[in-house]
Design an enzyme around this catalytic site. Structure first.
Site, PDB file in Angstrom:
ATOM      1  CD  GLU A 159      55.530  16.834 -36.473  1.00  0.00           C
ATOM      2  OE1 GLU A 159      55.711  17.715 -35.603  1.00  0.00           O
ATOM      3  OE2 GLU A 159      54.850  17.008 -37.486  1.00  0.00           O
ATOM      4  CG  HIS A 178      52.695  11.900 -35.475  1.00  0.00           C
ATOM      5  ND1 HIS A 178      51.407  12.379 -35.344  1.00  0.00           N
ATOM      6  CD2 HIS A 178      53.123  12.344 -36.696  1.00  0.00           C
ATOM      7  CE1 HIS A 178      51.088  13.080 -36.419  1.00  0.00           C
ATOM      8  NE2 HIS A 178      52.106  13.073 -37.260  1.00  0.00           N
ATOM      9  CG  HIS A 180      49.698  10.886 -40.891  1.00  0.00           C
ATOM     10  ND1 HIS A 180      50.364  11.310 -42.033  1.00  0.00           N
ATOM     11  CD2 HIS A 180      50.211  11.614 -39.869  1.00  0.00           C
ATOM     12  CE1 HIS A 180      51.245  12.259 -41.692  1.00  0.00           C
ATOM     13  NE2 HIS A 180      51.172  12.448 -40.381  1.00  0.00           N
ATOM     14  CD  GLU A 208      37.394  -4.598 -22.746  1.00  0.00           C
ATOM     15  OE1 GLU A 208      38.620  -4.677 -22.662  1.00  0.00           O
ATOM     16  OE2 GLU A 208      36.612  -5.167 -21.962  1.00  0.00           O
ATOM     17  CG  HIS A 249      48.846  16.211 -38.834  1.00  0.00           C
ATOM     18  ND1 HIS A 249      49.817  17.165 -39.011  1.00  0.00           N
ATOM     19  CD2 HIS A 249      49.515  15.031 -38.858  1.00  0.00           C
ATOM     20  CE1 HIS A 249      50.993  16.592 -39.156  1.00  0.00           C
ATOM     21  NE2 HIS A 249      50.844  15.288 -39.053  1.00  0.00           N
TER      22      HIS A 249
HETATM   23  P1  13P Z   1      58.799  13.304 -40.678  1.00  0.00           P
HETATM   24  O1  13P Z   1      59.054  12.534 -41.953  1.00  0.00           O
HETATM   25  O2  13P Z   1      59.659  14.518 -40.551  1.00  0.00           O
HETATM   26  O3  13P Z   1      58.870  12.402 -39.467  1.00  0.00           O
HETATM   27  O4  13P Z   1      57.304  13.873 -40.766  1.00  0.00           O
HETATM   28  C1  13P Z   1      56.216  13.035 -40.930  1.00  0.00           C
HETATM   29  C2  13P Z   1      55.000  13.565 -40.270  1.00  0.00           C
HETATM   30  O5  13P Z   1      54.080  12.820 -40.035  1.00  0.00           O
HETATM   31  C3  13P Z   1      54.934  15.004 -39.905  1.00  0.00           C
HETATM   32  O6  13P Z   1      53.876  15.269 -39.063  1.00  0.00           O
HETATM   33 ZN    ZN Z   2      52.278  13.790 -39.225  1.00  0.00          ZN
END
Ligand code: 13P
Ligand code: ZN
Length: 313
Positions: A159, A178, A180, A208, A249
């Protein structure tokens, strides 16, 4: 690593090993190490750069929240000029240049701390040199070179285009993260994938929330991750927001430091958790925070809440 070279050394040789945690110094006299004069100075890249410790802790905090199964998620930090100056002696400038996969001329010659692709957040605190790296961008913002880290090989996060394009549109931020996040992902299966719906529903789940993310939340419909196209879509939203949800995602957050960035991710995800719980109890709300309540809150907390999110339902 230097044992093989000892027979070829001059009568008096000083070996200096600049490591990640310490600098080790050992004199070699007549081709024999003088261990009684060895010195270990507790000064290395990791000890000199406290932002690195913040990064390890943040990766660990995210892991403990359950947002980083396997290699899920990635993190980048834009290193400030004064921080680069402090650690320059530990960086290796001889590595090859590799394409970023997009163009970020606004970040030319900048330095970043970035997690590696396929690396587990769980392992960052255990073996940082294997999991993360410091990179420098070239003067066009098209290629990068690894200056430290990823010692066992490997690539930068897939990413990277999204991270760097987000940094480019958000000049004031140092962190792009980023994760999940379970409950936000769950909501992308049941709510319309619209900025105004996600913003309003998540604002309503905790008083809040509008104070923590007053500009709102952007939503990217499902796209193939890991490339320029999703980076273009995400960075377009990041011009307006500090949070972008990737349908089915996860989430991207940006912030001015590690605490604010993690805190933002945490607040949005907790709000999503409350919404998931509420929807599990009944499909509608018996009572909630009204548009006028939000306007009153905005006044007292001195934040601007865009009217487009305060629509009548
Ligand atoms: P990477 O291991 O390449 O950072 O990918 C993990 C991920 O969350 C892809 O969206
Ligand atoms: Zn991801």
């Amino acid at each position: 690593a230097v044992v093989d070279k000892i027979p070829t050394m001059a009568k008096k040789t000083l070996i200096v090993d600049i490591g990640s945690w310490t600098i080790d110094i050992m004199p070699v006299i007549n081709k024999s190490p003088d261990e009684s004069k060895c010195v270990t100075i507790p000064k290395g890249l990791i000890t000199c750069m406290n932002r690195l410790l913040k990064l390890y802790l943040m990766c660990n905090d995210g892991w403990e929240q359950g947002w980083h199964e396997r290699n899920g998620g990635n993190l980048s930090y834009r290193i400030k000029d004064e921080e680069v100056a402090e650690v320059k002696e530990f960086l290796h400038y001889e590595n090859e240049w590799k394409p970023i996969g997009t163009k970020v001329p606004g970040l030319a010659s900048e330095y970043f701390l970035v997690t590696g692709s396929g690396k587990y957040f769980r392992n960052v605190i255990i073996d940082p040199e294997d999991s993360i790296c410091i990179i420098e961008l070239d003067e066009k913002g098209e290629n990068y070179s690894i200056l430290w880290g990823l010692v066992n090989g490997g690539r930068l996060t897939s990413e990277l285009p999204s991270h760097l394009m987000n940094h480019e549109v958000k000049k004031g931020v140092t962190n792009v993260y980023h994760a999940h996040t379970t409950n936000v992902i769950a909501l992308t299966f049941v709510l319309p994938l619209e900025d105004k719906v996600f913003t309003r529903e998540l604002w309503e789940m905790a008083t809040e929330c509008p104070v923590v993310f007053p500009s709102g939340i952007g939503v990217v419909g499902w796209m193939v991750p890991g490339g320029r196209e999703i980076a273009v879509a995400t960075s377009a939203l990041m011009k307006e927001y500090d949070v972008a949800i990737w349908a089915h995602h996860g989430m991207f957050c940006s912030g001015e430091d590690f605490d604010l960035t993690f805190g933002l991710m945490h607040t949005v995800e907790k709000s999503a958790e409350i919404l998931v719980k509420m929807l599990s109890m009944r499909p509608d709300k018996r009572q909630t925070i009204s548009p006028q309540n939000f306007r009153d809150l905005a006044k007292d907390f001195k934040v601007t809440l865009p009217e487009k999110f305060l629509y009548d339902k």
